[in-house]
Design an enzyme around this catalytic site. Sequence first.
Site, PDB file in Angstrom:
ATOM      1  N   CYS A  46       0.834  -1.206   0.000  1.00  7.02           N
ATOM      2  CA  CYS A  46       0.000   0.000   0.000  1.00  7.02           C
ATOM      3  C   CYS A  46       0.874   1.265   0.000  1.00  7.02           C
ATOM      4  CB  CYS A  46      -0.974  -0.032   1.167  1.00  7.02           C
ATOM      5  SG  CYS A  46      -2.397   1.065   0.926  1.00  7.02           S
ATOM      6  N   HIS A  86      -3.571  -5.566   1.004  1.00  5.51           N
ATOM      7  CA  HIS A  86      -3.285  -5.892   2.401  1.00  5.51           C
ATOM      8  C   HIS A  86      -3.672  -7.345   2.672  1.00  5.51           C
ATOM      9  CE1 HIS A  86      -2.360  -1.902   3.999  1.00  5.51           C
ATOM     10  NE2 HIS A  86      -3.332  -1.411   3.243  1.00  5.51           N
TER      11      HIS A  86
END
Length: 501
Positions: free
Chosen positions: A332, A438
């Site tokens: 991310c 994630h």
Amino acid sequence: MNKKNIMFLGTASSVGKSTLVAALCRVLKNEEFKVAPFKAMNISLNSYVTKDGAEMGRAQVVQAEACKLEPNALMNPILLKPSGGHTQVIVNGKVYDNIEPYKYKELNKKLKGIVKESYDKLSNKYELIVLEGSGGCAEINLKDSDIANMNMAESVDAPVILVADIDRGGVFASIVGTLELLSKNERSRVKGVIINKFRGEKQHFEAGVKQLEEIIKIPVLGVMPYEYFDIEDEDAVTEKICNKESEDENSIDVAIIRLSHMSNFTDFNVLSRINGVNVRYVESTKYLKNPDVIIIPGTKNTIEDLRILKESKLADEIIKLHDSGTLVLGICGGYQMLGKILLDQQGVEGNTLQEEGLGLLDIKTRFNERKITKQVEAQVVSNLKDINEIENKSLVGYEIHNGISKVGKNVKPFIKDSKGKIIGVCDIEGSVAGTYLHGIFDSEEFTNAFINALKKNNNFDLLEDDELNKISDYKNEQYEKLAKIFSENVDVDKIKEIIGI
């Protein structure tokens, strides 16, 4: 059966309310009650994305799992995510506003009705709700705008259990002082006290408990021992997030860069549970050393954390280690940092309009106000350098980000979602990779192949075939352990009597 509830309030922050709520939830679930958790407002960078794309706090995810429920944003209608000089406000799972901290009181008054509406919807689905307060329940300077503590208990007519932490010292004063600061009506709502995190022999503490009960005229329902439960933490201020050197020379060394605004550190919980894998959180060049893999995690403020990396010289050291052959992985915000440039013309993250990245990946990231939050099924489409058996492995995780990254010519797809969209790339050699996904290490086949490749490179013993299957069962075992210790040390029958069940 009439709808029932009970609320755990604390004498302060971090006294263990979240854990005790999870404990009671599992105890009641094991007794076949239809129970669900609720917390009006959470303040955390460690969030979760539900199946319908809503964002919520991790504490209520843990509590939902303890109830054997799918997490629902109704369980945590307001999530505050501090970032620099402002706070992102998530309401019912979606971005609602970005505010300065001094506007909290005004915000709370606006959201009071939304909180009650969320509670009512949840209560209509379950026969019993276990509520959790936020911070200390007797903050008199915040009382007029409180929507998460005693005002919440009053609005849903919930009996209250007061939780105090003896490990930090001054437990008797904290309990008496908290009750003294409550109004007469509020105090009458407190039906019991639980003293948490006790070390030592309980018989030496019994006299103190009796004296306390004589003073406050409220029963102490239990004294919970200081015990380690390996369940997900809400906040990064935890003993897990440290630079812990392994005593085992035959272990894989995973160095995770400890960013100032690090978020979603639960991405690495599975790694930390694998035998022969040492996970370290590093915040200076002194401790980076020569790991097998460097991971730059997610962050709530990518540009600011990138600048801190540069100022601390960690950025230079990461590049140096990469050039010498160390695998680098970004997730991310960490993925965005690995690129050439980060553009924030709309000021989504702050006042810095652009910042050069580490330049290890040929991507350019542009921040915008639209936040992407969704669960994702994906697949690894490229092996990495010396990591040869991860291609075609399936992944399940979630995306939660504002930036969009444009992919250049000098990279290739690393991960694609089920629709074929690229959500991660690696360089042509496979020496550095990043993804918006994630939770990639929660996917057992991928993690098994990834770790075994690192072990093979070091001539270490490989993981057992069922190693990660054991890890999947491990989380549920921890909830059962928590419930057992709670039942052994807290008067559950009295709590059920207080609830009215």
